[in-house]
Design an enzyme around this catalytic site. Structure first.
Site, mmCIF file in Angstrom:
data_model
loop_
_atom_site.group_PDB
_atom_site.id
_atom_site.type_symbol
_atom_site.label_atom_id
_atom_site.label_comp_id
_atom_site.label_asym_id
_atom_site.label_seq_id
_atom_site.Cartn_x
_atom_site.Cartn_y
_atom_site.Cartn_z
ATOM 1 N N TYR A 292 0.851 -1.198 0.000
ATOM 2 C CA TYR A 292 0.000 0.000 0.000
ATOM 3 C C TYR A 292 0.880 1.238 0.000
ATOM 4 C CZ TYR A 292 -3.252 3.620 1.501
ATOM 5 O OH TYR A 292 -3.994 4.768 1.570
ATOM 6 N N GLU B 254 -3.627 7.498 -4.193
ATOM 7 C CA GLU B 254 -3.608 6.221 -3.474
ATOM 8 C C GLU B 254 -3.378 5.077 -4.448
ATOM 9 O OE1 GLU B 254 -6.211 4.469 0.097
ATOM 10 O OE2 GLU B 254 -7.309 4.512 -1.798
#
Length: 388
Positions: free
Chosen positions: A109, A197
Site C-alpha cells: 500500500y 492512493e
C-alpha cells in the site's frame, strides 16, 4: 475533484510510474477490441466508478479469453455497484477499463495526501496492500509508516530509503523505488492533487514495482490552473444538484435530513447545522452562498435546496459582512415568489443593511418567519417542520 482509475494511470504513466497496459471502454464492442490489443491470455475487466471496494462488489473480474471479456462487459455495463463507499444507492457503471493481467508476488500500500495540520505532503505506506487501510490502522497500526515531506525540500533520498525499508523492497523493486516515488511526488504536486492512493502497489513475478490500482483526487480551488485535469471531470459520477451548484459558485453538499439550509460562510453553515441538530432537527444540506451572492444566485440556491424531495422547511441564516442583507432578502423574496414556496421558511439576518433587509422581508406579503438570532431561528424552523 476525483478522476477514474484509467485516467489516473494514464496521468501517472506520463511521470514514469509503471502501470499495466490497458484501455478504457464505453461499450461491449470497445471492451472486446481493447482486450484484443493486450498481450497475454489473462485480462482484467474493471468497472470504473468513483468509489473503492469495487472488487468485493463484483466490479473487478479476471478472465482468460476474449469471449469472457465480452460476457463480463455485458454484465457490468449499466450495472449498479454498491460498495462501502457508494452508500445504499450505489453507482451505475458507465465505463470499463480492460487491463492486462499481472503475476503478483507481493501486494503493498502507498499513498500521498495533503496533511492540513502541517501543510506538508504525507506519504503513507504499508506491507498490507489490497486491504482497507483504515482497517489496518485500527487493527495493526504498527504496519503503517507515515512520513511528512516539506514542500520547500521536496522528496529526498532519505525519504525513499525509509519507504523501501518499511515495504521490505529488495532487488529490482528497491532500485525502481527511487524513480517510482519521484514520479509519484512530481505528479502529485504538479497537478495540485489532494490524494494519490495506490492499493495495491505490487511487486510482480519479475520483481518490478507496478501501480496495479490508482486513485487520485484534486484540489477544487486549483482547477482554474489545471485545465487538463478539469477536462477529465466525469459529471455523471457527481450529484446533479452539486454540479448545478458549482455552475453558480455555490458550495452545496446533500445530507440526509429534512431542513434545508442557506448560509453565507462555511463556518456559519457548520454552526447552523449543529444548532438545528441540537434543537432536534436534521439538516438536509450544507449550502454556502459565499460573500458575493446576487439575487440570481440566491434564487438558484433555493431551487437546488428544493430539488431535494426530503426538504420540508428552509432556514436562511445570513451574517452580512461583505454580503449585504438587503441583497439576500431581495433574492429570498424573488425565489419564494418564483417557486411558489409553500414550505416553512425562517430567515435570520444580521450585519450590513440588516434593517433594509428585514423591511424587504416584512413588506413582501409572504409567510416568512423572522428570527432574532441563530438559536431562535433553529428553534422556529424545527417547530414549523414538526407542525408545532
Amino acid at each position: 475533484m476525483n478522476i477514474h482509475e484509467h485516467q489516473a494511470k494514464a496521468l501517472l504513466a506520463q511521470y514514469g510510474v509503471k502501470v499495466p497496459n490497458g484501455y478504457p471502454a464505453f461499450t461491449v464492442d470497445e471492451a472486446v477490441l481493447a482486450a484484443g490489443k493486450l498481450e497475454g491470455d489473462v485480462k482484467v475487466v474493471k468497472a470504473q466508478i468513483h468509489a473503492g471496494g469495487r472488487g468485493k462488489a463484483g466490479g473487478v473480474k479476471v478472465v482468460t479469453s476474449i469471449e469472457a471479456v465480452r460476457s463480463e462487459a455485458q454484465e457490468m455495463l449499466g450495472k449498479t455497484l454498491v460498495t462501502h463507499q457508494t452508500g445504499p444507492a450505489g453507482k451505475q457503471v458507465q465505463r470499463l477499463y480492460i487491463e492486462e493481467g499481472c503475476q503478483i508476488e507481493r501486494e503493498l500500500y502507498l499513498s500521498m495526501l495533503i496533511d492540513r495540520a502541517t501543510s506538508q505532503v504525507s506519504i503513507i505506506c504499508s506491507t498490507e496492500g489490497g486491504m482497507d487501510i483504515e482497517a489496518v490502522a485500527a487493527e495493526t497500526p504498527e504496519k503503517i509508516l507515515a512520513l511528512s515531506i516539506k514542500p520547500s525540500t521536496a522528496i529526498k533520498p532519505h525519504h525513499i530509503r525509509r519507504v523501501i525499508k518499511a515495504l521490505g523492497l529488495t532487488g529490482a523493486a528497491a532500485k525502481q523505488a527511487t524513480p517510482f516515488l519521484n514520479g509519484l511526488y512530481t505528479a502529485f504536486c504538479s497537478n495540485d492533487a489532494s490524494l494519490l492512493e495506490i492499493n495495491p502497489l505490487v511487486v510482480n513475478a519479475d520483481g518490478d514495482l507496478i501501480a496495479l490500482d490508482a486513485k487520485m483526487g484534486f484540489d477544487d480551488n486549483a482547477l482554474f490552473r489545471q485545465k487538463e485535469i478539469l477536462a477529465l471531470r466525469d459529471l455523471s459520477e457527481e450529484d446533479p444538484a452539486e454540479v448545478k451548484a458549482s455552475e453558480y459558485d455555490l458550495n452545496y453538499i446533500k445530507l440526509d435530513g429534512n431542513i434545508g439550509c442557506m448560509v453565507n460562510g462555511a463556518g456559519l453553515a457548520m454552526a447552523t447545522m449543529d444548532i438545528i441538530q441540537l434543537e432536534g432537527g436534521s439538516p438536509a444540506n450544507f449550502l454556502d452562498v459565499g460573500g458575493s451572492a446576487t439575487a440570481e444566485r440566491v434564487t438558484e440556491a433555493f431551487k437546488i435546496i428544493l430539488s431535494d424531495s426530503n426538504v420540508e422547511g428552509i432556514l436562511v441564516n445570513i451574517f452580512g459582512g461583505i454580503m449585504r442583507c438587503d441583497v439576500i432578502a431581495t433574492g429570498v423574496v424573488e425565489a419564494a415568489r418564483a417557486l411558489g414556496l409553500e414550505k416553512p421558511l425562517v430567515v435570520r439576518l444580521e450585519g450590513t443593511n440588516v434593517e433594509a433587509g428585514k423591511e424587504i422581508l416584512s413588506s413582501s406579503g409572504l409567510a416568512i418567519i423572522p428570527a432574532d438570532n441563530l438559536a431562535d431561528a433553529a428553534s422556529k424552523i424545527v417547530a414549523a417542520v414538526k407542525g408545532n
